[in-house]
Design a protein around this motif. Structure first.
Motif, PDB file in Angstrom:
ATOM      1  N   ALA A 105       6.262   5.583 -20.673  1.00 58.72           N
ATOM      2  CA  ALA A 105       5.083   6.033 -21.414  1.00 58.72           C
ATOM      3  C   ALA A 105       4.219   6.978 -20.587  1.00 58.72           C
ATOM      4  O   ALA A 105       3.994   6.756 -19.412  1.00 58.72           O
ATOM      5  N   THR A 106       3.747   8.008 -21.245  1.00 58.21           N
ATOM      6  CA  THR A 106       2.798   8.935 -20.632  1.00 58.21           C
ATOM      7  C   THR A 106       1.385   8.480 -20.997  1.00 58.21           C
ATOM      8  O   THR A 106       1.202   7.754 -21.982  1.00 58.21           O
ATOM      9  N   PRO A 107       0.379   8.898 -20.237  1.00 53.21           N
ATOM     10  CA  PRO A 107      -0.996   8.549 -20.609  1.00 53.21           C
ATOM     11  C   PRO A 107      -1.357   9.015 -22.028  1.00 53.21           C
ATOM     12  O   PRO A 107      -2.083   8.310 -22.738  1.00 53.21           O
ATOM     13  N   GLU A 108      -0.826  10.140 -22.443  1.00 52.95           N
ATOM     14  CA  GLU A 108      -1.108  10.650 -23.787  1.00 52.95           C
ATOM     15  C   GLU A 108      -0.524   9.719 -24.850  1.00 52.95           C
ATOM     16  O   GLU A 108      -1.168   9.448 -25.871  1.00 52.95           O
ATOM     17  N   LEU A 109       0.698   9.251 -24.605  1.00 57.61           N
ATOM     18  CA  LEU A 109       1.324   8.341 -25.561  1.00 57.61           C
ATOM     19  C   LEU A 109       0.557   7.028 -25.625  1.00 57.61           C
ATOM     20  O   LEU A 109       0.331   6.492 -26.710  1.00 57.61           O
ATOM     21  N   VAL A 110       0.147   6.521 -24.475  1.00 56.49           N
ATOM     22  CA  VAL A 110      -0.619   5.278 -24.444  1.00 56.49           C
ATOM     23  C   VAL A 110      -1.901   5.430 -25.262  1.00 56.49           C
ATOM     24  O   VAL A 110      -2.261   4.549 -26.051  1.00 56.49           O
ATOM     25  N   GLU A 111      -2.578   6.543 -25.113  1.00 53.58           N
ATOM     26  CA  GLU A 111      -3.809   6.789 -25.866  1.00 53.58           C
ATOM     27  C   GLU A 111      -3.531   6.874 -27.366  1.00 53.58           C
ATOM     28  O   GLU A 111      -4.273   6.315 -28.184  1.00 53.58           O
ATOM     29  N   THR A 112      -2.468   7.557 -27.733  1.00 55.51           N
ATOM     30  CA  THR A 112      -2.093   7.665 -29.146  1.00 55.51           C
ATOM     31  C   THR A 112      -1.806   6.282 -29.729  1.00 55.51           C
ATOM     32  O   THR A 112      -2.295   5.940 -30.814  1.00 55.51           O
ATOM     33  N   LEU A 113      -1.031   5.483 -29.003  1.00 53.92           N
ATOM     34  CA  LEU A 113      -0.700   4.143 -29.482  1.00 53.92           C
ATOM     35  C   LEU A 113      -1.938   3.251 -29.545  1.00 53.92           C
ATOM     36  O   LEU A 113      -2.090   2.449 -30.470  1.00 53.92           O
ATOM     37  N   ARG A 114      -2.833   3.409 -28.590  1.00 57.91           N
ATOM     38  CA  ARG A 114      -4.080   2.640 -28.601  1.00 57.91           C
ATOM     39  C   ARG A 114      -4.900   2.978 -29.860  1.00 57.91           C
ATOM     40  O   ARG A 114      -5.439   2.089 -30.522  1.00 57.91           O
ATOM     41  N   ASN A 115      -4.964   4.252 -30.202  1.00 57.49           N
ATOM     42  CA  ASN A 115      -5.707   4.673 -31.399  1.00 57.49           C
ATOM     43  C   ASN A 115      -5.071   4.119 -32.673  1.00 57.49           C
ATOM     44  O   ASN A 115      -5.778   3.667 -33.579  1.00 57.49           O
ATOM     45  N   ILE A 116      -3.747   4.160 -32.742  1.00 55.53           N
ATOM     46  CA  ILE A 116      -3.052   3.608 -33.906  1.00 55.53           C
ATOM     47  C   ILE A 116      -3.332   2.112 -34.003  1.00 55.53           C
ATOM     48  O   ILE A 116      -3.611   1.574 -35.077  1.00 55.53           O
ATOM     49  N   HIS A 117      -3.265   1.420 -32.866  1.00 58.42           N
ATOM     50  CA  HIS A 117      -3.522  -0.025 -32.851  1.00 58.42           C
ATOM     51  C   HIS A 117      -4.947  -0.328 -33.320  1.00 58.42           C
ATOM     52  O   HIS A 117      -5.171  -1.252 -34.117  1.00 58.42           O
ATOM     53  N   ASN A 118      -5.912   0.433 -32.851  1.00 61.25           N
ATOM     54  CA  ASN A 118      -7.295   0.228 -33.281  1.00 61.25           C
ATOM     55  C   ASN A 118      -7.450   0.440 -34.786  1.00 61.25           C
ATOM     56  O   ASN A 118      -8.139  -0.331 -35.455  1.00 61.25           O
ATOM     57  N   ASN A 136       1.675   0.127 -38.730  1.00 64.03           N
ATOM     58  CA  ASN A 136       2.618  -0.643 -37.925  1.00 64.03           C
ATOM     59  C   ASN A 136       3.906   0.152 -37.702  1.00 64.03           C
ATOM     60  O   ASN A 136       4.431   0.206 -36.593  1.00 64.03           O
ATOM     61  N   LYS A 137       4.382   0.790 -38.771  1.00 63.11           N
ATOM     62  CA  LYS A 137       5.592   1.626 -38.639  1.00 63.11           C
ATOM     63  C   LYS A 137       5.309   2.799 -37.701  1.00 63.11           C
ATOM     64  O   LYS A 137       6.123   3.098 -36.818  1.00 63.11           O
ATOM     65  N   GLU A 138       4.167   3.434 -37.870  1.00 66.24           N
ATOM     66  CA  GLU A 138       3.810   4.565 -37.002  1.00 66.24           C
ATOM     67  C   GLU A 138       3.736   4.134 -35.535  1.00 66.24           C
ATOM     68  O   GLU A 138       4.230   4.820 -34.649  1.00 66.24           O
ATOM     69  N   PHE A 139       3.159   2.968 -35.284  1.00 69.07           N
ATOM     70  CA  PHE A 139       3.049   2.442 -33.920  1.00 69.07           C
ATOM     71  C   PHE A 139       4.439   2.194 -33.326  1.00 69.07           C
ATOM     72  O   PHE A 139       4.735   2.647 -32.222  1.00 69.07           O
ATOM     73  N   HIS A 140       5.292   1.492 -34.069  1.00 66.43           N
ATOM     74  CA  HIS A 140       6.600   1.136 -33.533  1.00 66.43           C
ATOM     75  C   HIS A 140       7.538   2.327 -33.401  1.00 66.43           C
ATOM     76  O   HIS A 140       8.362   2.368 -32.489  1.00 66.43           O
ATOM     77  N   PHE A 141       7.401   3.291 -34.274  1.00 72.93           N
ATOM     78  CA  PHE A 141       8.250   4.483 -34.154  1.00 72.93           C
ATOM     79  C   PHE A 141       7.691   5.459 -33.119  1.00 72.93           C
ATOM     80  O   PHE A 141       8.377   6.353 -32.675  1.00 72.93           O
ATOM     81  N   GLY A 142       6.406   5.259 -32.749  1.00 73.39           N
ATOM     82  CA  GLY A 142       5.799   6.097 -31.702  1.00 73.39           C
ATOM     83  C   GLY A 142       6.384   5.799 -30.350  1.00 73.39           C
ATOM     84  O   GLY A 142       6.493   6.621 -29.479  1.00 73.39           O
TER      85      GLY A 142
END
Length: 142
Positions: A105-118, A136-142
């Protein structure tokens, strides 16, 4: 001189419809027990019934949809046993996938996933089940 390749165009249309229907199944846009009517879907997609029928039959052959003896097609109703088995498989696969993804994971991906989770947590608090499934699908496919 070669013949026109109309079957490729139809296959492309069938693939597009298959992809949309599979996505609808994964995100809860169609519900367990819901019938999928050929004529209605053809109208929604703005196509003839043939590519819709082909996409539906592909999903039936994969076990994602069920065809009854009268040839109607619907979303299967999961039983407790199949849900338990699915949950156990997902735990195994998602733990492995999560470990593998975390190591890359890159920091950018982590931030994107954090936003989706929120966004998903907010949707849960507000009871927006359709949004929860999509996120949930967007998070898991991310």
């Amino acid at each position: 001189m070669t013949a026109p390749r109309k079957s490729l165009e139809r296959q492309n249309l069938t693939t597009q419809i298959y992809t949309q229907l599979a996505n609808d199944l994964m995100t809860g846009a169609v519900l367990p027990g819901q019938p999928l009517l050929l004529r209605e879907l053809a109208e929604q997609f703005g196509v003839s019934q043939t590519p819709v029928r082909e996409a539906l039959l592909q999903l039936v052959s994969e076990g994602a949809l069920i065809m009854t003896p009268n040839r109607s097609i619907h979303v299967p109703q999961p039983c407790r046993e199949s849900l338990t088995e699915l949950r156990e498989l997902r735990v195994l696969l998602e733990c492995y996938a999560g470990r593998t993804a975390a190591s890359k994971a890159t920091p950018e991906l982590v931030e994107t996933l954090r936003n989706i989770h929120n966004d998903m947590m907010k949707a849960m608090k507000e009871g927006r089940s359709q949004d929860i499934l999509s996120l949930n699908k967007e998070f898991h496919f991310g």
